[in-house]
Design a protein around this motif. Structure first.
Motif, PDB file in Angstrom:
ATOM      1  N   ILE A  79      -0.736  -8.448   2.144  1.00  0.00           N
ATOM      2  CA  ILE A  79      -0.810  -6.993   1.930  1.00  0.00           C
ATOM      3  C   ILE A  79      -0.043  -6.302   3.054  1.00  0.00           C
ATOM      4  O   ILE A  79      -0.311  -6.548   4.236  1.00  0.00           O
ATOM      5  CB  ILE A  79      -2.264  -6.472   1.914  1.00  0.00           C
ATOM      6  CG1 ILE A  79      -3.065  -7.159   0.812  1.00  0.00           C
ATOM      7  CG2 ILE A  79      -2.285  -4.952   1.738  1.00  0.00           C
ATOM      8  CD1 ILE A  79      -4.523  -6.687   0.709  1.00  0.00           C
ATOM      9  N   ILE A 139       0.861  -1.188   0.000  1.00  0.00           N
ATOM     10  CA  ILE A 139       0.000   0.000   0.000  1.00  0.00           C
ATOM     11  C   ILE A 139       0.892   1.230   0.000  1.00  0.00           C
ATOM     12  O   ILE A 139       1.773   1.378   0.854  1.00  0.00           O
ATOM     13  CB  ILE A 139      -0.911   0.040   1.253  1.00  0.00           C
ATOM     14  CG1 ILE A 139      -1.701  -1.255   1.422  1.00  0.00           C
ATOM     15  CG2 ILE A 139      -1.839   1.261   1.193  1.00  0.00           C
ATOM     16  CD1 ILE A 139      -2.699  -1.559   0.354  1.00  0.00           C
ATOM     17  N   LYS A 159      -7.762  -2.319   8.628  1.00  0.00           N
ATOM     18  CA  LYS A 159      -7.208  -1.237   7.807  1.00  0.00           C
ATOM     19  C   LYS A 159      -7.350  -1.512   6.314  1.00  0.00           C
ATOM     20  O   LYS A 159      -7.353  -0.590   5.520  1.00  0.00           O
ATOM     21  CB  LYS A 159      -5.754  -1.004   8.201  1.00  0.00           C
ATOM     22  CG  LYS A 159      -5.654  -0.471   9.637  1.00  0.00           C
ATOM     23  CD  LYS A 159      -4.303   0.138   9.913  1.00  0.00           C
ATOM     24  CE  LYS A 159      -4.293   0.951  11.189  1.00  0.00           C
ATOM     25  NZ  LYS A 159      -4.727   0.188  12.377  1.00  0.00           N
ATOM     26  N   ALA A 160      -7.422  -2.799   5.911  1.00  0.00           N
ATOM     27  CA  ALA A 160      -7.740  -3.113   4.516  1.00  0.00           C
ATOM     28  C   ALA A 160      -9.257  -3.233   4.440  1.00  0.00           C
ATOM     29  O   ALA A 160      -9.828  -4.126   5.050  1.00  0.00           O
ATOM     30  CB  ALA A 160      -7.089  -4.407   4.072  1.00  0.00           C
ATOM     31  N   LEU A 215      -1.583  -5.999   6.608  1.00  0.00           N
ATOM     32  CA  LEU A 215      -3.040  -5.840   6.699  1.00  0.00           C
ATOM     33  C   LEU A 215      -3.756  -7.138   6.356  1.00  0.00           C
ATOM     34  O   LEU A 215      -4.906  -7.331   6.726  1.00  0.00           O
ATOM     35  CB  LEU A 215      -3.522  -4.748   5.743  1.00  0.00           C
ATOM     36  CG  LEU A 215      -2.837  -3.380   5.828  1.00  0.00           C
ATOM     37  CD1 LEU A 215      -3.561  -2.383   4.934  1.00  0.00           C
ATOM     38  CD2 LEU A 215      -2.803  -2.873   7.261  1.00  0.00           C
TER      39      LEU A 215
HETATM   40  P1  AMP Z   1      -8.947  -9.011  -3.405  1.00  0.00           P
HETATM   41  O1  AMP Z   1      -7.811  -9.118  -4.347  1.00  0.00           O
HETATM   42  O2  AMP Z   1     -10.260  -9.400  -3.987  1.00  0.00           O
HETATM   43  O3  AMP Z   1      -8.706  -9.712  -2.124  1.00  0.00           O
HETATM   44  O4  AMP Z   1      -9.105  -7.451  -3.044  1.00  0.00           O
HETATM   45  C1  AMP Z   1      -8.039  -6.593  -2.759  1.00  0.00           C
HETATM   46  C2  AMP Z   1      -7.756  -6.421  -1.304  1.00  0.00           C
HETATM   47  O5  AMP Z   1      -6.813  -5.362  -1.164  1.00  0.00           O
HETATM   48  C3  AMP Z   1      -8.965  -6.052  -0.459  1.00  0.00           C
HETATM   49  O6  AMP Z   1      -8.910  -6.727   0.776  1.00  0.00           O
HETATM   50  C4  AMP Z   1      -8.747  -4.557  -0.257  1.00  0.00           C
HETATM   51  O7  AMP Z   1      -9.369  -4.070   0.900  1.00  0.00           O
HETATM   52  C5  AMP Z   1      -7.231  -4.430  -0.202  1.00  0.00           C
HETATM   53  N1  AMP Z   1      -6.781  -3.080  -0.591  1.00  0.00           N
HETATM   54  C6  AMP Z   1      -6.757  -2.586  -1.847  1.00  0.00           C
HETATM   55  N2  AMP Z   1      -6.332  -1.298  -1.849  1.00  0.00           N
HETATM   56  C7  AMP Z   1      -6.109  -0.953  -0.579  1.00  0.00           C
HETATM   57  C8  AMP Z   1      -5.663   0.248   0.071  1.00  0.00           C
HETATM   58  N3  AMP Z   1      -5.381   1.346  -0.610  1.00  0.00           N
HETATM   59  N4  AMP Z   1      -5.544   0.239   1.423  1.00  0.00           N
HETATM   60  C9  AMP Z   1      -5.811  -0.880   2.125  1.00  0.00           C
HETATM   61  N5  AMP Z   1      -6.235  -2.049   1.564  1.00  0.00           N
HETATM   62  C10 AMP Z   1      -6.385  -2.092   0.239  1.00  0.00           C
END
Ligand code: AMP
Ligand code: MG
Length: 349
Positions: A185, A102, A229-230, A196
């Motif tokens: 992440i 991030i 936070k995610a 996260l």
């Molecule tokens: P997925 O690939 O379907 O698991 O989705 C992407 C994941 O990345 C989700 O859990 C989002 O909440 C997380 N995510 C994407 N961008 C951000 C960000 N700027 N800050 C925090 N978490 C993020």
């Protein structure tokens, strides 16, 4: 919508098909593609309409941001700004690979892609088909996992087809995902980096290149009362149709407890399933007993979880019991997904 399904041999990549896929993205369409973690549902990261289409195709809430996939480190500065040196250290150690960072987003990256946030999640996958596809698409592919919102992430094209056929322009079939759980992440915008979402790259792995790595305290519990936070981590994810409970305790007690529950359920014509391990597989009596892998091989356990959750759906299992796994290393990621799949329902014996 007509969905074209194209099988691509990872050892002999069909460049014409990849070009077609890239063109679909550049024209504002959507393509599901294989990565080493799970299948992604890709659109042009710089086209707000593409991101809106991704949310619509998945039935995903639009406050849940997407991950921007790049194929070359030199492209990082086109999506992120104020990049700390530590990011390049982490990139050198773990990219291409199953790690998402991030960072602060550049101004011209649409808010639709980042779920309204000023930060952006960036990853460089290692899967060769994914890398060729990202380059053909123009270099910036926004993608969440290619499942309908709430369902387990797809680890093979079979499940992408099940969820996305008729909703998107193309599905690239590149075989089974190696890792089977979504990327780790790590937030690199905070003073001290923070995990996260746990994944195949662990806290210990990251501590080889970073001085401190914190872990978001909401990851393993839903009782802290704080929002994760995610944004995506707050939603109930990965849920099978059947009612899933994790049973934690000494092995023999767990087996006896589950077998007792299975007997009671059978008397009521309820179909049961068990997530066991190679070590315990033969001791269970349920209608569908699955082994998730050997307790000596954490990576195999991570790899099989989502497939097994989907199989229980295919077999109309009503009641599912799962053994429990440790909260360390790669197992932390498995346990995090399992807890979410169970809605945090856990029995401690
Ligand atoms: P997925 O690939 O379907 O698991 O989705 C992407 C994941 O990345 C989700 O859990 C989002 O909440 C997380 N995510 C994407 N961008 C951000 C960000 N700027 N800050 C925090 N978490 C993020
Ligand atoms: Mg997902």
């Amino acid at each position: 919508m007509e969905t074209r399904v194209v099988k691509i041999d990872i050892k002999n990549i069909d460049t014409e098909a990849i070009e077609d896929a890239g063109r679909i993205i550049r024209d504002g369409g959507l393509v599901a593609f294989p990565t080493e973690t799970v299948y992604g549902l890709g659109g042009d990261a710089f086209n707000p309409k593409s991101s809106q289409k991704i949310y619509a195709a998945k039935g995903r809430p639009s406050d849940n941001p997407l991950i921007v996939h790049i194929a070359d480190l030199s492209d990082l500065g086109k999506v992120a700004k104020d990049i700390p040196d530590a990011v390049y250290k982490v990139a050198k150690a773990f990219w291409p690979g199953p790690l998402t960072m991030i960072l602060k987003k550049v101004d011209n990256l649409p808010k639709e892609t980042t779920g309204g946030l000023d930060t952006v999640a960036v990853r460089m996958p290692v899967h060769p088909v994914a890398l060729d596809f990202i380059r053909a698409a123009g270099g910036f592919v926004a993608a969440p996992s290619a499942n309908l919102s709430g369902k387990p992430s797809p680890t093979s094209s079979k499940y992408v087809i099940e969820d996305m056929f008729g909703r998107i322009e193309m599905i690239i079939d590149g075989g089974d995902s190696d890792i089977g759980l979504e990327s780790t992440i790590i937030d690199m915008t905070s003073e001290e980096p923070m995990i996260l979402r746990p994944g195949f790259i662990t806290q210990d792995d990251l501590l080889r290149v970073l001085l401190t790595v914190n872990i978001d305290e909401t990851i393993m519990s839903d009782t802290s009362g704080k929002a994760p936070k995610a944004p995506g981590m707050k939603y109930r994810h990965y849920a099978p149709k059947g009612d899933l409970t994790i049973i934690d305790g000494e092995t023999k007690k767990v087996i006896d407890y589950i077998n007792q529950k299975v007997l009671t359920a059978r008397a009521d014509n309820i179909r049961t399933g068990v997530i066991s391990t190679d070590e315990t597989y033969s001791f269970y009596e349920a209608d569908a007993v699955k082994t998730i892998g050997s307790r000596n091989d954490e990576a195999s356990i991570a790899k099989n979880l989502f497939r097994i959750l989907r199989e229980f759906d295919d077999e109309d299992i009503d009641l599912i019991f799962a053994e429990s796994f440790s909260n360390t290393g790669i197992s932390m990621a498995t346990m995090n997904r399992l807890l979410k799949a169970a809605g945090h329902k856990e029995v401690k014996l």
